[in-house]
Enzyme design. Structure first.
Site, PDB file in Angstrom:
ATOM      1  N   GLU A 266      37.844  41.118  31.625  1.00 38.23           N
ATOM      2  CA  GLU A 266      37.379  39.851  32.550  1.00 38.23           C
ATOM      3  C   GLU A 266      37.718  38.709  31.712  1.00 38.23           C
ATOM      4  OE1 GLU A 266      36.885  39.876  35.653  1.00 38.23           O
ATOM      5  OE2 GLU A 266      36.485  41.696  36.006  1.00 38.23           O
ATOM      6  N   ARG A 270      40.702  35.931  33.074  1.00 37.75           N
ATOM      7  CA  ARG A 270      40.148  34.887  33.297  1.00 37.75           C
ATOM      8  C   ARG A 270      39.987  33.508  32.484  1.00 37.75           C
ATOM      9  NH1 ARG A 270      35.110  36.193  37.829  1.00 37.75           N
ATOM     10  NH2 ARG A 270      35.362  38.594  37.787  1.00 37.75           N
ATOM     11  N   ASP A 399      44.444  49.194  39.425  1.00 35.34           N
ATOM     12  CA  ASP A 399      45.257  48.195  40.113  1.00 35.34           C
ATOM     13  C   ASP A 399      45.943  47.553  39.200  1.00 35.34           C
ATOM     14  OD1 ASP A 399      43.228  47.169  39.126  1.00 35.34           O
ATOM     15  OD2 ASP A 399      42.353  46.242  40.956  1.00 35.34           O
ATOM     16  N   GLU A 533      42.972  39.512  47.411  1.00 33.61           N
ATOM     17  CA  GLU A 533      44.217  40.582  47.550  1.00 33.61           C
ATOM     18  C   GLU A 533      44.842  40.644  48.735  1.00 33.61           C
ATOM     19  OE1 GLU A 533      41.476  41.235  44.151  1.00 33.61           O
ATOM     20  OE2 GLU A 533      41.066  41.412  46.706  1.00 33.61           O
TER      21      GLU A 533
END
Length: 608
Positions: A266, A270, A399, A533
């Site tokens: 993360e 980010r 993903d 998404e």
């Protein structure tokens, strides 16, 4: 489509980078040790040197080397051997043996000399008073602090910024489209301004309680995740005053030398991603510097027996660990597989190959492993190098690994053929084993669990429609049309998951069992947390086909978000998309500004 900073990611767009001081936590700890323990350390060093003569001299009969190899992909100006532990192959052959024995003798003599020196130093230390030892410790401490300050000021090498296109596309001719663009921009302003008032410096915002919010992925510190994550959206929307406010906060307050345990994944997508994007868009050096400072803090996470990084790392101590729930201490495919683009850019911008080598090591290791049915399981144990539970998903846990393979190829101007092959192989296995049609004709991507296909698709997996479209060009056996159509089918299924709810917003996951199609069954799967998404896939399909349905679907989603998620203090997720009177979860996610509005913004769905 290959411009580095403009490819949107499911976890964020393609990033930029930064460099800064290492943490040296062990130096700080040592400088606070008692004097007696200092003496013990000196004596132990002496003993270690003695044993080193026996255990660490090279053995001319056995020269084994574990080398995964590195190709000069993407960063040819970087010397891959610089800073390496084993810069080259060290092998001894026939006539060189005599020279090697001489080298061994020289090393033995040096060790003996070091032993004598260490012994003399130990004797001298024992003669000193407590006050003298304290003074020496303070001197060493001051030296380390000064070295850290010096390194912090060291400038990064100048690197040309790519010429970015498509950031300012001009105004569309249609007045209707111009109005929609302004509305998306106003939604961004509403989200940002309320964060600025009620959550400034906090990671995220609770828009109903009107206060800051954070989760364990960011640790215990106020790192301004929303500020960093939203920078590129602000810049591209032309909200430059807000962009400069964010830049000023980063210059004055963003500090990574905190005792805080964060998610490597993360924080990479980010923070490093956000900082690098801001650097490439604006050219402001502070973003590059901060990105590199943070990247250095993440490097200890790679200190595992296999080089597969831990999921979590303490930014101060460098201690890493994995999530307790992740298949017997495994690392997660979507996490360690979603570092490549940022780390390659870090090496490009700094000239330091360490980042590039870390992610290339991961790739090489994965290439050597057997995959059940050609599928990548979501879990890999960083200690043993073995797969964990045989669970494969294109949604959560898997993903962005596939996304990054494709975008590594695009980022290299389609020269990283290794990444493209891994992507093609993976997609062929996914299509064979995971992609099915429901009784009602909806194409969906299921999840493979221990030899069984679970007919469930997550909101996170909806990004794959855009990925298939993006990867159509360059696909094997001239199957570009097939993959573009597959992307369109996934987009249609995900739109149905939105359209079959009361709020016209999609649930977290939805089933395809019997009469139930594209609908969430369990209460725990009915929430919507401002995810991007589905809208991201609409954007890709719009750009590749210019079919107006995708622009229309994107606008429908924007109106639903405005109607049901907007509150006076920002935007909030909802707990049940099937209820006409939804309850809010009171969290404005940083990715709502960074990704959801990013994909709806001028230059995305609303570009003429």
């Amino acid at each position: 489509m290959t411009t580095p900073a403009l490819l949107p990611l499911s976890g964020r767009r393609i990033p930029p980078l930064n460099l800064g001081p290492p943490s040296f936590p062990h130096h700080r700890a040592t400088l606070r040790l008692s004097e007696k323990f200092i003496l013990l350390l000196i004596l132990s060093a002496f003993i270690t040197l003695c044993f080193g003569a026996f255990f660490f001299l090279p053995d001319s009969s056995k020269h084994k080397r574990f080398d995964l190899g590195l190709e000069d992909v993407l960063i040819p100006h970087v010397d891959a051997n610089r800073g390496a532990k084993n810069p080259g192959v060290f092998l001894i052959h026939g006539p060189d043996e005599h020279r090697h024995r001489e080298e061994e003798e020289r090393l033995r003599n040096k060790i003996r000399a070091d032993h004598e020196k260490a012994l003399e130093e130990a004797k001298e230390k024992l003669k000193k008073s407590r006050e003298e030892i304290r003074a020496e410790i303070q001197t060493e401490k001051n030296k380390v602090v000064q070295e850290m300050k010096t390194k912090e000021k060291k400038p990064l090498p100048p690197v040309p910024i790519p010429n970015l296109t498509g950031i300012n596309g001009g105004d569309p001719e249609s007045s209707d489209i111009r109005k929609k663009r302004e509305k998306i921009k106003e939604m961004m302003k509403h989200a940002w301004d309320n964060y600025r008032i009620y959550g400034w410096g906090h990671n995220e915002l609770r828009p109903i309680a009107r206060k800051g919010h954070s989760t364990n992925i960011f640790g215990s510190s106020q790192m301004g995740a929303t500020i960093v994550d939203a920078l590129d959206t602000l810049y591209i929307m032309g909200l430059l005053d807000e962009f400069r406010d964010g830049q000023k906060w980063i210059e004055d307050n963003l500090d990574f030398s905190v005792n805080s345990e964060v998610s490597v994944f993360e924080v990479n997508i980010r923070f490093i991603g956000g900082l690098l994007s801001a650097y490439y868009l604006s050219g402001e050096e502070i973003f590059k510097i901060k990105a590199v400072q943070l990247a250095e803090k993440l490097l200890p996470a790679f200190n595992t027996p296999t080089g597969i990084p831990w999921a979590m790392v303490n930014l101060k101590s460098g201690v890493g660990r994995n999530w307790g729930w992740a298949s017997a201490g495994s690392s997660i495919l979507a996490e360690f597989g979603t570092l490549h683009m940022e780390f390659v850019h870090l090496s490009y911008l700094t000239g330091d190959p360490v980042y590039y080598k870390k992610v290339m090591h991961i790739r090489k290791l994965l290439q050597k492993m057997d995959r059940p049915n050609g599928l990548y399981p979501n879990y890999l144990n960083p200690r043993t190098g073995r797969w964990g539970q045989y669970h494969t998903s294109v949604g959560g846990l898997g993903d962005s690994f596939y996304e990054y393979l494709l975008k590594a190829w695009l980022m290299s101007d389609k020269t990283d053929h290794e990444a493209r092959k891994m992507y093609d192989d993976a997609i062929e296995a996914i299509e064979k084993h995971l992609i099915k049609k429901s009784r009602g004709g909806l194409t969906f991507i299921g999840e493979w669990k221990n030899g069984h296909l679970e007919k469930k698709m997550g909101h996170l997996a909806c990004f794959a429609g855009g990925m298939f479209a993006l990867g159509a060009d360059g696909s094997r056996m001239d199957k570009a049309g097939h993959y573009l159509e597959l992307g369109a089918e996934i987009a249609h299924t995900c739109h149905e998951s939105y359209d079959r709810t009361a709020l016209k917003l999609g649930p977290e996951s939805f089933k395809f069992d019997g009469a139930v199609e594209a609908v969430a069954v369990r209460q725990a799967e009915k929430y919507y947390i401002l995810r991007p998404e589905v809208i991201e896939t609409y954007w890709y399909l719009w750009r590749f086909t210019h079919d107006p349905r995708y622009r229309r679907w994107g606008w429908e989603a924007a109106l639903a978000i405005e109607k049901y998620c907007r509150v006076s203090g920002g935007f909030s997720g909802v707990k049940d998309v099937y209820s006409s009177t939804p309850t809010h979860d009171d969290v404005q996610q940083s990715f709502f500004l960074a990704e959801t509005l990013n994909c709806l913004k001028p230059g995305r769905l609303e570009m003429q």
